[in-house]
Design a protein around this motif. Structure first.
Motif, PDB file in Angstrom:
ATOM      1  N   THR A 180     107.140  18.939  -2.136  1.00 22.84           N
ATOM      2  CA  THR A 180     106.625  17.564  -2.107  1.00 22.84           C
ATOM      3  C   THR A 180     105.269  17.506  -1.406  1.00 22.84           C
ATOM      4  O   THR A 180     104.355  16.818  -1.864  1.00 22.84           O
ATOM      5  CB  THR A 180     107.623  16.615  -1.422  1.00 22.84           C
ATOM      6  OG1 THR A 180     107.970  17.136  -0.142  1.00 22.84           O
ATOM      7  CG2 THR A 180     108.877  16.434  -2.255  1.00 22.84           C
ATOM      8  N   GLU A 181     105.106  18.241  -0.299  1.00 21.66           N
ATOM      9  CA  GLU A 181     103.812  18.288   0.406  1.00 21.66           C
ATOM     10  C   GLU A 181     102.757  18.985  -0.440  1.00 21.66           C
ATOM     11  O   GLU A 181     101.589  18.601  -0.439  1.00 21.66           O
ATOM     12  CB  GLU A 181     103.939  19.011   1.750  1.00 21.66           C
ATOM     13  CG  GLU A 181     104.193  18.103   2.917  1.00 21.66           C
ATOM     14  CD  GLU A 181     105.644  17.691   3.051  1.00 21.66           C
ATOM     15  OE1 GLU A 181     105.888  16.699   3.730  1.00 21.66           O
ATOM     16  OE2 GLU A 181     106.530  18.345   2.484  1.00 21.66           O
ATOM     17  N   LYS A 182     103.161  20.033  -1.144  1.00 18.91           N
ATOM     18  CA  LYS A 182     102.221  20.743  -2.018  1.00 18.91           C
ATOM     19  C   LYS A 182     101.665  19.794  -3.083  1.00 18.91           C
ATOM     20  O   LYS A 182     100.462  19.789  -3.366  1.00 18.91           O
ATOM     21  CB  LYS A 182     102.911  21.944  -2.668  1.00 18.91           C
ATOM     22  CG  LYS A 182     103.305  23.029  -1.672  1.00 18.91           C
ATOM     23  CD  LYS A 182     104.050  24.165  -2.350  1.00 18.91           C
ATOM     24  CE  LYS A 182     104.648  25.148  -1.375  1.00 18.91           C
ATOM     25  NZ  LYS A 182     103.765  25.735  -0.407  1.00 18.91           N
ATOM     26  N   LYS A 183     102.541  18.976  -3.653  1.00 15.68           N
ATOM     27  CA  LYS A 183     102.119  17.997  -4.665  1.00 15.68           C
ATOM     28  C   LYS A 183     101.206  16.936  -4.039  1.00 15.68           C
ATOM     29  O   LYS A 183     100.270  16.464  -4.682  1.00 15.68           O
ATOM     30  CB  LYS A 183     103.332  17.343  -5.325  1.00 15.68           C
ATOM     31  CG  LYS A 183     104.184  18.299  -6.116  1.00 15.68           C
ATOM     32  CD  LYS A 183     103.503  18.727  -7.376  1.00 15.68           C
ATOM     33  CE  LYS A 183     104.427  19.565  -8.235  1.00 15.68           C
ATOM     34  NZ  LYS A 183     103.797  19.966  -9.493  1.00 15.68           N
ATOM     35  N   ALA A 184     101.477  16.546  -2.794  1.00 17.33           N
ATOM     36  CA  ALA A 184     100.615  15.574  -2.113  1.00 17.33           C
ATOM     37  C   ALA A 184      99.221  16.159  -1.894  1.00 17.33           C
ATOM     38  O   ALA A 184      98.215  15.455  -2.043  1.00 17.33           O
ATOM     39  CB  ALA A 184     101.241  15.142  -0.786  1.00 17.33           C
ATOM     40  N   ILE A 185      99.134  17.443  -1.571  1.00 17.49           N
ATOM     41  CA  ILE A 185      97.835  18.092  -1.414  1.00 17.49           C
ATOM     42  C   ILE A 185      97.090  18.101  -2.743  1.00 17.49           C
ATOM     43  O   ILE A 185      95.888  17.819  -2.803  1.00 17.49           O
ATOM     44  CB  ILE A 185      97.990  19.523  -0.852  1.00 17.49           C
ATOM     45  CG1 ILE A 185      98.384  19.456   0.625  1.00 17.49           C
ATOM     46  CG2 ILE A 185      96.701  20.330  -1.025  1.00 17.49           C
ATOM     47  CD1 ILE A 185      98.712  20.795   1.253  1.00 17.49           C
ATOM     48  N   TYR A 226      99.591  26.199  -0.216  1.00 19.28           N
ATOM     49  CA  TYR A 226     100.343  27.220   0.518  1.00 19.28           C
ATOM     50  C   TYR A 226     100.370  26.964   2.024  1.00 19.28           C
ATOM     51  O   TYR A 226     101.124  27.609   2.747  1.00 19.28           O
ATOM     52  CB  TYR A 226      99.765  28.613   0.235  1.00 19.28           C
ATOM     53  CG  TYR A 226     100.008  29.067  -1.179  1.00 19.28           C
ATOM     54  CD1 TYR A 226     101.282  29.433  -1.611  1.00 19.28           C
ATOM     55  CD2 TYR A 226      98.968  29.104  -2.091  1.00 19.28           C
ATOM     56  CE1 TYR A 226     101.513  29.826  -2.917  1.00 19.28           C
ATOM     57  CE2 TYR A 226      99.182  29.502  -3.402  1.00 19.28           C
ATOM     58  CZ  TYR A 226     100.455  29.866  -3.800  1.00 19.28           C
ATOM     59  OH  TYR A 226     100.678  30.246  -5.092  1.00 19.28           O
ATOM     60  N   ASP A 227      99.561  26.029   2.506  1.00 18.78           N
ATOM     61  CA  ASP A 227      99.532  25.704   3.928  1.00 18.78           C
ATOM     62  C   ASP A 227     100.748  24.904   4.381  1.00 18.78           C
ATOM     63  O   ASP A 227     100.988  24.782   5.581  1.00 18.78           O
ATOM     64  CB  ASP A 227      98.268  24.902   4.280  1.00 18.78           C
ATOM     65  CG  ASP A 227      97.015  25.740   4.183  1.00 18.78           C
ATOM     66  OD1 ASP A 227      97.056  26.926   4.562  1.00 18.78           O
ATOM     67  OD2 ASP A 227      95.987  25.202   3.725  1.00 18.78           O
ATOM     68  N   VAL A 228     101.492  24.332   3.434  1.00 22.14           N
ATOM     69  CA  VAL A 228     102.656  23.514   3.762  1.00 22.14           C
ATOM     70  C   VAL A 228     103.906  24.145   3.163  1.00 22.14           C
ATOM     71  O   VAL A 228     103.828  24.988   2.271  1.00 22.14           O
ATOM     72  CB  VAL A 228     102.479  22.053   3.288  1.00 22.14           C
ATOM     73  CG1 VAL A 228     101.371  21.361   4.073  1.00 22.14           C
ATOM     74  CG2 VAL A 228     102.203  21.989   1.795  1.00 22.14           C
ATOM     75  N   THR A 229     105.051  23.713   3.651  1.00 25.71           N
ATOM     76  CA  THR A 229     106.308  24.372   3.301  1.00 25.71           C
ATOM     77  C   THR A 229     106.946  23.850   2.022  1.00 25.71           C
ATOM     78  O   THR A 229     107.327  24.631   1.149  1.00 25.71           O
ATOM     79  CB  THR A 229     107.306  24.221   4.471  1.00 25.71           C
ATOM     80  OG1 THR A 229     106.696  24.756   5.651  1.00 25.71           O
ATOM     81  CG2 THR A 229     108.610  24.938   4.188  1.00 25.71           C
TER      82      THR A 229
END
Length: 150
Positions: free
Chosen positions: A134-139, A128-131
């Protein structure tokens, strides 16, 4: 015609177990992501990521490891292209030379480019810290990797 937008991002973790986040305003949207950006014609992914870190962070990096590549359809939030994002773990090859804030979206009012950087504790990092998805999956990929390393 279908357009593809290939992007390279770096996850930079410091010795305090914090990860670098980039807060940006783009076309009126406020987004949080990792440093990086779009591949230019004639450029490889690693060269793109190194260029982006120089442009955004005034920092040279080494790119020791691939972490995650988008494996699902993601339409751009800004145009009709399909986003393909590639995430790497990166290491500093020079000092980080940008202003770091403790606050999200703490932009310098005098800058044309609305971008600010901050560190986030890895132990507190959440999708939830990213928008973007794709970034959520990277986290999620980073957390899986870190859990295996323990």
């Amino acid at each position: 015609m279908f357009l593809f937008n290939v992007r390279a991002y770096g996850l930079l973790i410091n010795d305090k177990e914090q990860i670098l986040l980039s807060d940006e305003e783009h076309e009126g949207f406020y987004i949080t992501k990792f440093p990086g950006g779009g591949l230019e014609y004639g450029e490889g992914l690693i060269d793109c990521l190194k260029r982006e870190f120089l442009e955004e962070c005034n920092m040279e990096i080494d790119v020791p490891e691939h972490l995650y590549t988008t494996d699902f359809f993601e339409k751009s939030a800004f145009n009709e292209s399909q986003i393909i994002s590639v995430y790497y773990l990166v290491k500093p090859a020079s000092d980080l030379n940008v202003r770091i804030s403790d606050l999200p979206f703490d932009f310098n009012k005098n800058d044309k480019v609305r971008q600010a950087f901050r560190w986030k504790n890895l132990s507190e990092l959440d999708p939830y810290d990213v928008t973007f998805l794709t970034e959520k999956k990277a986290i999620e990929a980073l957390k899986r990797k870190l859990n295996k390393a323990v």
